[in-house]
Design an enzyme around this catalytic site. Structure first.
Site, PDB file in Angstrom:
ATOM      1  N   GLY A 245       0.806  -1.204  -0.213  1.00  0.00           N
ATOM      2  CA  GLY A 245       0.101  -0.111  -0.097  1.00  0.00           C
ATOM      3  C   GLY A 245       0.836   1.294   0.042  1.00  0.00           C
ATOM      4  CG  ASN A 246      -0.037   4.807  -1.552  1.00  0.00           C
ATOM      5  OD1 ASN A 246      -0.721   5.659  -1.163  1.00  0.00           O
ATOM      6  ND2 ASN A 246      -0.453   4.028  -2.583  1.00  0.00           N
ATOM      7  NE  ARG A 247       3.744   8.105   5.261  1.00  0.00           N
ATOM      8  CZ  ARG A 247       4.761   8.937   5.505  1.00  0.00           C
ATOM      9  NH1 ARG A 247       5.904   8.654   5.097  1.00  0.00           N
ATOM     10  NH2 ARG A 247       4.208  10.032   6.310  1.00  0.00           N
TER      11      ARG A 247
END
Ligand code: PMT
Length: 409
Positions: free
Chosen positions: A220-222
């Site tokens: 995932g990412n932020r």
């Protein structure tokens, strides 16, 4: 903003709620209560299927009006109660809108009270779909959805999550408060501020995507979705019909916005293309560039000192939207960069054939991902504009100003 502020556009409105035959019909009771709290007058019509789930008497108690269940109302003027009711309404809401009801609405059938009312009224129509996720994703339902949208129908939800039959996916009725908020911001209901996007369909992507490695882990990412949600809210406030394709985030749906929840880049791709045709696409989502080649059915075991992941490229949604033959009026991308921001952003503008790209620096405190504020610079073929550090809600308004300017350039 308080709940009363958000829904004040509903005060004094005459709303006709048409209840379809799905298990989510019970949530329509709460919807009536909330609409009345917001100051609207509500009358209810039910399909035969809806009456299998909830009684007309329950709606009557909450709405303060006799619930309509039949086309042939001997108590009404000229026994044509449906025509009177269709004329009475300022807005018609279908919730839950089942797959069957959507199909009948899309094809203009008038084989019961609810479909006849929807055909006989000139009031704007809002639908809140609810059904099994496979029925929702079926090409037939998506085609009916596109037909209804193209006709100007406002679509609220469905949301993603657990469904009555024990499965999970897009198909849950939007929560009553989301439907009320969407109605409060719906075009035609007490618009506030400039309506310079009225009549335009805008698709916005927001948030991260999650690429599942196995049943317990994902890449995932932020991204929090704050930037994309603020843009969707700002565009809806200015009269656009907005579809917000959201990755996994914990944010409330902005007023007047139709939200489609997705998880992976592939799902985001499909949801964006299902929402087209549109006039404007704004890609604010942080879409994963790579996804595992094969989904792994069982948890990956800790068997060696290192683990190599076999990843393949995801579809570039933004570039594909910009390249499709049904040309949009404006395609806007974002560029999240840690360095050489201007250079990389201009390269993406050209490579993806965009009309506008909005570059922001990520990996810094007080800006980029997660933060409530940001700073950014927009680039187009022969110009640029910088936006100084400000709350994302304000930046969204300023970006929409620029988009309106570029549309008219
Ligand atoms: O969500 P927040 O916490 O508020 O943070 C906001 C933000 C930093 C996520 C946002 O402002 C932002 O920069 N979004 C784009 C992030 C990104 O993925 O940038 P990129 O440079 O990797 O991608 C460029 C563009 O291509 C983006 O518009 C992206 O949506 C699009 N893209 C990328 C890959 C892919 N497979 N499909 C795409 O459509």
């Amino acid at each position: 903003m308080s709940g009363a502020d958000k829904t004040s556009g509903l005060a004094g409105q005459r709303l006709l709620l048409c209840v379809g035959g799905g298990i989510a019909a019970y949530k329509a009771l709460e919807l009536v209560r909330r609409l009345r709290e917001a100051g609207a007058e509500v009358q209810v019509a039910m399909t035969a299927g809806a009456q299998q789930f909830v009684t007309p008497l329950s709606f009557q108690a909450l709405s303060g009006h006799v619930t309509r269940t039949t086309l042939w109302d001997s108590g009404a003027e000229q026994a044509m109660g449906h025509i009177e009711l269709a004329r009475w309404a300022d807005r018609v809401i279908v919730a839950p809108a089942t797959a069957d009801l959507m199909a009948r609405l899309a094809h203009g059938l008038a084989d019961d009270l609810v479909t006849t009312l929807c055909l006989a009224t000139t009031a704007p129509l809002t639908i809140a779909p609810a059904m099994n996720h496979r029925m929702w994703q079926h090409a037939a339902t998506q085609a009916n959805l596109a037909t209804l949208r193209a006709r100007g129908v406002q679509v609220v939800g469905p949301n993603d999550g657990p469904l009555a039959e024990g499965e999970s996916g897009p198909g849950r009725l939007a929560e009553p408060e989301e439907i009320v908020a969407a109605l409060a911001g719906a075009p035609g209901l007490a618009p506030t501020g400039p309506q310079d996007l009225a009549g335009l369909n805008i698709v916005v992507s927001a948030g991260p995507t999650y690429e599942d490695l196995d049943p317990v882990r994902y890449l995932g990412n932020r991204s929090s979705g704050k930037m994309g949600f603020a843009i969707a809210a700002s565009a809806a406030k200015r009269g656009a019909r907005v579809t917000l394709v959201a990755g996994p985030v914990h944010l409330a749906t902005p007023a007047g916005v139709t939200r489609v929840d997705v998880r992976s880049a592939a799902q985001m791709h499909d949801a964006v293309f299902a929402a087209l045709p549109a006039d404007i696409y704004i890609g604010a989502a942080a879409v994963a560039d790579y996804t595992p080649r094969e989904p792994v059915a069982n948890k990956i075991k800790k068997s060696s000192e290192s683990l190599a992941l076999d990843l393949v490229r995801t579809p570039d949604i933004l570039a594909k939207v910009a390249a499709q033959t049904q040309a949009l009026k404006l395609v806007v991308g974002f560029a999240a960069e840690t360095n050489n921001v201007a250079e990389y952003a201009r390269k993406k503008l050209e490579a993806k054939r965009l009309d506008l790209i909005v570059a922001n620096r990520v990996g810094i405190a007080d800006g980029g991902f997660e933060s409530d504020q940001n700073a950014m610079t927009a680039y187009w073929k022969d110009g640029e504009r910088s936006f100084a550090t400000a709350p994302k809600t304000r930046l969204a308004d300023e970006l929409i100003d620029l988009i309106v300017e570029r549309l008219n350039a």
